[in-house]
Design an enzyme around this catalytic site. Sequence first.
Site, PDB file in Angstrom:
ATOM      1  N   HIS A 145       0.861  -1.183   0.000  1.00 32.84           N
ATOM      2  CA  HIS A 145       0.000   0.000   0.000  1.00 32.84           C
ATOM      3  C   HIS A 145       0.894   1.228   0.000  1.00 32.84           C
ATOM      4  O   HIS A 145       2.093   1.134   0.294  1.00 32.84           O
ATOM      5  CB  HIS A 145      -0.943  -0.001   1.204  1.00 32.84           C
ATOM      6  CG  HIS A 145      -0.240   0.082   2.537  1.00 32.84           C
ATOM      7  ND1 HIS A 145       0.397   1.225   2.993  1.00 32.84           N
ATOM      8  CD2 HIS A 145      -0.053  -0.841   3.505  1.00 32.84           C
ATOM      9  CE1 HIS A 145       0.925   1.001   4.173  1.00 32.84           C
ATOM     10  NE2 HIS A 145       0.673  -0.248   4.507  1.00 32.84           N
ATOM     11  N   ASP A 265      -2.092 -18.683  13.964  1.00 34.33           N
ATOM     12  CA  ASP A 265      -0.893 -19.088  14.683  1.00 34.33           C
ATOM     13  C   ASP A 265      -0.946 -18.540  16.113  1.00 34.33           C
ATOM     14  O   ASP A 265      -0.981 -17.331  16.332  1.00 34.33           O
ATOM     15  CB  ASP A 265       0.348 -18.569  13.958  1.00 34.33           C
ATOM     16  CG  ASP A 265       1.619 -19.235  14.411  1.00 34.33           C
ATOM     17  OD1 ASP A 265       2.004 -19.031  15.567  1.00 34.33           O
ATOM     18  OD2 ASP A 265       2.221 -19.966  13.601  1.00 34.33           O
ATOM     19  N   SER A 280       2.714  -4.666   7.238  1.00 31.40           N
ATOM     20  CA  SER A 280       2.325  -4.494   5.839  1.00 31.40           C
ATOM     21  C   SER A 280       3.498  -4.834   4.931  1.00 31.40           C
ATOM     22  O   SER A 280       4.599  -4.322   5.107  1.00 31.40           O
ATOM     23  CB  SER A 280       1.898  -3.047   5.572  1.00 31.40           C
ATOM     24  OG  SER A 280       0.752  -2.723   6.314  1.00 31.40           O
TER      25      SER A 280
END
Length: 325
Positions: A145, A265, A280
């Site tokens: 992004h 997890d 990210s």
Amino acid sequence: LPIKNIRTVVTERAQVTVCGTPFGVKMFSEGALIVGFSDIDSPGGSTVNPAKAAGLRLGDRVIRIGQISTENNDAVKEALEAARGSAAEVIYVRSGEQRSTTLTPVWDAAAAQWRAGMWVRDSSAGVGTLTFVDPEKGVFAGLGHPISDGDTGESIALRSGEIVPCEITGCSMGTVGSPGELKGKFLSAHAIGSIRINGENGVYGTTRTGFSGQTMPVAFAQEVETGDAQILATVAGETPRTYHVRIEKISDADPRRNMVVRVVDKALLTRTGGIVQGMSGSPILQNGRLVGAVTHVLVNDPTRGYGIFAQTMLEQAEQVATAEK
């Protein structure tokens, strides 16, 4: 009988170095971004704000005042001093459209300078995750992004930028309604890459050094499946670990949100609460291939986040490689 000719195009599968390592970002914007306003006491005792009076808003990017290009904060100050209280034309960008207005600086006796009543920013720094490097073409891809200004949310128009080595030093856990965040520190001022694109689907640029990681094939978008997968993420130090996730949804309706990924997890949930800011760009792996990268966390459910196809990021990285030739 009618005969239909079919032309077959064979696309060679790309291989890249998958990273998952943290990197520091230093970017300088094209123009001065307005991030706040501050009223000024006028000699008559009232308060004024020339920037607001000129119609400027938060997120506007000022690229020229009078005859001076405002590429940084110092240039803005120089331009206001040059106007010395006279009306000056201001060229700015709003929502990608270039506009103009007229601004008249006022004298701030307390600060002993000419002012416009606006706070501007010309650079940004932060921490993200490197998705992959193509060592043959000398390009990298990360984040998934754009880098945006923290105050305005506006994507930063890139003038120049670089990436540097980084270490994750801590993490605030994500909770419902409050996304967590990785905290890091730059390890060196020596750049390991130059940013060429700050785009809607990630940060891309050229490399200046070698990067460690596993060589893996990149999956085509149609090969991504719902079900078990893994992400490579660094939540402490400099070394990434593999964590288990599930791809719950796949869509090509939004090029920036191709997948919904849920963290399953237990170790990662205990450490971070799920997906947090700074993760990210973390590579998403499935069936021995790089299928995508984590891009955003769902604010109301930090165990879930969005992902982007690796194929999309590879195509953008190849544009950088082509432009550099």
